[in-house]
Structures are given as C-alpha cells and as structure tokens.
Design a protein around this motif. Structure first.
Motif, PDB file in Angstrom:
ATOM      1  N   LEU A   1      -3.260  12.867  -8.290  1.00 30.68           N
ATOM      2  CA  LEU A   1      -3.125  12.765  -6.765  1.00 30.68           C
ATOM      3  C   LEU A   1      -3.729  11.437  -6.126  1.00 30.68           C
ATOM      4  N   TRP A   2      -4.869  11.319  -6.583  1.00 25.98           N
ATOM      5  CA  TRP A   2      -5.267   9.942  -6.364  1.00 25.98           C
ATOM      6  C   TRP A   2      -4.801   8.767  -6.443  1.00 25.98           C
ATOM      7  N   GLN A   3      -3.945   8.663  -7.655  1.00 21.63           N
ATOM      8  CA  GLN A   3      -3.235   7.516  -7.961  1.00 21.63           C
ATOM      9  C   GLN A   3      -1.894   7.414  -7.263  1.00 21.63           C
ATOM     10  N   ARG A   4      -1.363   8.479  -6.911  1.00 23.78           N
ATOM     11  CA  ARG A   4      -0.498   8.741  -6.232  1.00 23.78           C
ATOM     12  C   ARG A   4      -0.495   8.226  -4.771  1.00 23.78           C
ATOM     13  N   HIS A   5      -1.478   8.394  -4.288  1.00 24.48           N
ATOM     14  CA  HIS A   5      -1.860   8.249  -2.725  1.00 24.48           C
ATOM     15  C   HIS A   5      -2.037   6.593  -2.817  1.00 24.48           C
ATOM     16  N   ILE A   6      -2.812   6.140  -3.560  1.00 26.93           N
ATOM     17  CA  ILE A   6      -3.151   4.711  -3.417  1.00 26.93           C
ATOM     18  C   ILE A   6      -1.674   4.024  -3.969  1.00 26.93           C
ATOM     19  N   ASP A   7      -0.849   4.231  -4.741  1.00 22.57           N
ATOM     20  CA  ASP A   7       0.051   3.450  -5.007  1.00 22.57           C
ATOM     21  C   ASP A   7       1.194   3.678  -3.621  1.00 22.57           C
ATOM     22  N   ARG A   8       1.162   4.879  -3.238  1.00 24.24           N
ATOM     23  CA  ARG A   8       2.065   5.128  -1.978  1.00 24.24           C
ATOM     24  C   ARG A   8       1.731   4.088  -0.806  1.00 24.24           C
ATOM     25  N   GLU A   9       0.350   4.299  -0.523  1.00 23.90           N
ATOM     26  CA  GLU A   9      -0.186   3.558   0.618  1.00 23.90           C
ATOM     27  C   GLU A   9       0.032   2.085   0.434  1.00 23.90           C
ATOM     28  N   GLN A  10      -0.278   1.595  -0.709  1.00 21.53           N
ATOM     29  CA  GLN A  10      -0.153   0.120  -1.081  1.00 21.53           C
ATOM     30  C   GLN A  10       1.410  -0.216  -0.747  1.00 21.53           C
ATOM     31  N   ARG A  11       2.231   0.521  -1.100  1.00 18.55           N
ATOM     32  CA  ARG A  11       3.752   0.122  -0.977  1.00 18.55           C
ATOM     33  C   ARG A  11       3.886   0.184   0.430  1.00 18.55           C
TER      34      ARG A  11
ATOM     35  N   GLY B   1       5.689  -3.000   5.318  1.00 13.48           N
ATOM     36  CA  GLY B   1       5.433  -3.145   6.653  1.00 13.48           C
ATOM     37  C   GLY B   1       5.382  -1.834   7.505  1.00 13.48           C
ATOM     38  N   VAL B   2       5.302  -0.462   6.810  1.00 22.00           N
ATOM     39  CA  VAL B   2       5.201   0.509   7.429  1.00 22.00           C
ATOM     40  C   VAL B   2       3.888   0.851   8.039  1.00 22.00           C
ATOM     41  N   ARG B   3       2.700   0.316   7.370  1.00 24.19           N
ATOM     42  CA  ARG B   3       1.546   0.530   7.723  1.00 24.19           C
ATOM     43  C   ARG B   3       0.660  -0.845   7.812  1.00 24.19           C
ATOM     44  N   PRO B   4      -0.071  -1.116   8.761  1.00 20.19           N
ATOM     45  CA  PRO B   4      -0.767  -2.159   8.755  1.00 20.19           C
ATOM     46  C   PRO B   4      -1.623  -2.592   7.472  1.00 20.19           C
ATOM     47  N   TYR B   5      -2.131  -3.459   7.161  1.00 24.87           N
ATOM     48  CA  TYR B   5      -2.806  -3.744   6.205  1.00 24.87           C
ATOM     49  C   TYR B   5      -4.351  -3.100   6.336  1.00 24.87           C
ATOM     50  N   LEU B   6      -4.709  -2.398   5.442  1.00 21.25           N
ATOM     51  CA  LEU B   6      -6.136  -1.784   5.060  1.00 21.25           C
ATOM     52  C   LEU B   6      -6.629  -1.931   3.589  1.00 21.25           C
TER      53      LEU B   6
END
Length: 231
Positions: A46-56, A61-66
């Motif tokens: 669950l952790w890994q999928r979230h990180i991979d998805r949000e970095q993608r 360009g869907v989400r500003p850099y965090l």
C-alpha cells in the motif's frame, strides 16, 4: 572489459545502496506489532503503490511538486488507517521509517573502495532532509549528495540527472550512473550518462532491449570491474 573513461560515479540510493522495503517494513511492525507477515507485506505494498503513483502524478504534471517528506507522511497515514492506528505520533514515526533504511551488506565497503579512485555523487528522489537521514543511518560515504528536490521533480525527469552533470562540471558521458532500477538507468542514458546496472533483490531488472555499459551482481562486483579495469 572495455575501459570506461569516466571521471565520477553517480549512485541511485533507494533500493541500490539501501534496502528501502526493509526499513519501511520495520516501521510497519513497530506501528502494529500484532500483524503477521502477510499483513505487513500488504501494508508495505500500500505504501509503495502510493509513493509510485504520486511521484508519477508529479512527473505527469497532474500534481505540483511535493517532497518525499510529504509523500511519506501521506503513505504513513494510509498505512496507519488500514492498520486501525490513529495515534498521530505513531503515524509520524512510521513516516520517518523511510529514513531508517539499512544498507545492503556490500554497500559501505563498496563505496569506500570506489571513493579511493572516483568522486562519488549520490542522486536520489529523497528530499534533502530525508537524504541526510538516510546517509547518516546507513553510513553512506559521499563526496556530494544531491536530492531531486533541487530540480523540483523526480527521476527519471532529465532535470534530475542534470544536477549531477552540473555539480561534476564534466560532460555527461564522463559520468557513470549506477542503479538497481533499469528505468533509472534509461533516464540517465537519455541525457548521455554511462550506465551500470547493479542487481538487488528489490530492483527493476533490465529487459533484452536495454544496453547498459556494465552489469554487476552487487557493489563489490562493480568495484572489481571498475578498479581492475582501470589499472
């Protein structure tokens, strides 16, 4: 082995030099000690999928850099919710497990050997603050450690590899990018860096169409290739 004319080595950190899943897995066990192995692996995924998805999403360009600090805290909240844990302090501690990552058995000695011949540059998607903690916890030896935060994007965006080129002051073809992730090496190739794939249990293996300059079973093997080949 054909001689590689390189002036510095650039290392991926997460997965290549430190066992990222092991550190997060330990944090999950601390968060929820009653979980069995299956439950721990489910939350790790669950952790890994979230990180991979949000970095993608950042790359697309869907989400500003965090920074990864933000993404790790988001992932920790998701994992804690799934584990039924509501304590904010426990969530914060879990988020910090992304900095408490053990080195692979050959990492520290391998870096020490290579540092006798080459400048070593760490290049990580981890934030500046997280990278400092990872380096200190794992005992990583660098001449320079660079965070993708300075480019406000994530690998494999070319701007991240450009950080290493700029800091080194050398043409990209004089730098060797080392990673356990084929996707990372493809990104480095895209800006002209030489490439070395290092096999790790958690890596992304090459596919037949990949043409990396070097392949090694680990950091000790890579050091043997480079130091013996450059005598």
């Amino acid at each position: 082995m054909a001689e590689l004319d390189i002036d510095a080595i650039v290392f991926d950190v997460l997965g290549t030099l430190v066992d990222e899943p092991a550190g997060i897995r330990a944090g999950i066990r601390q968060l929820a000690p009653s979980l069995d192995d299956f439950g721990v692996e489910r939350l790790l995924s669950l952790w890994q999928r979230h990180i991979d998805r949000e970095q993608r999403r950042v790359l697309d360009g869907v989400r500003p850099y965090l920074t990864t600090d933000v993404l790790d805290l988001e992932a920790a909240r998701l994992v804690a919710e799934a584990a039924g844990v509501e304590d904010p302090a426990a969530v914060a501690s879990l988020a910090l497990s992304a900095r408490r990552l053990p080195p692979w058995p050959d990492t520290v000695a391998g870096l020490a050997r290579l540092a006798e011949r080459f400048p070593l540059i760490g290049l990580s998607n981890a934030s500046r603050t997280a990278l400092l903690g990872i380096n200190a916890h794992a005992g990583l030896r660098w001449h320079q450690a660079l965070s993708a935060e300075d480019a406000r994007t994530y690998k494999p965006d070319p701007a991240v590899y450009g950080l290493a080129v700029t800091v080194s002051g050398r043409p990209p073809e004089r730098l060797l990018m080392v990673a356990a992730h084929a996707w990372d090496l493809r990104g480095a190739q895209g800006v002209g860096l030489r490439t070395a794939y290092v096999s790790r249990p958690v890596g992304d293996p090459p596919i037949p169409s990949d043409g990396f300059d070097l392949h090694a079973d680990g950091l000790a093997g890579l050091a043997d290739l480079l130091l013996l080949g450059l005598r």
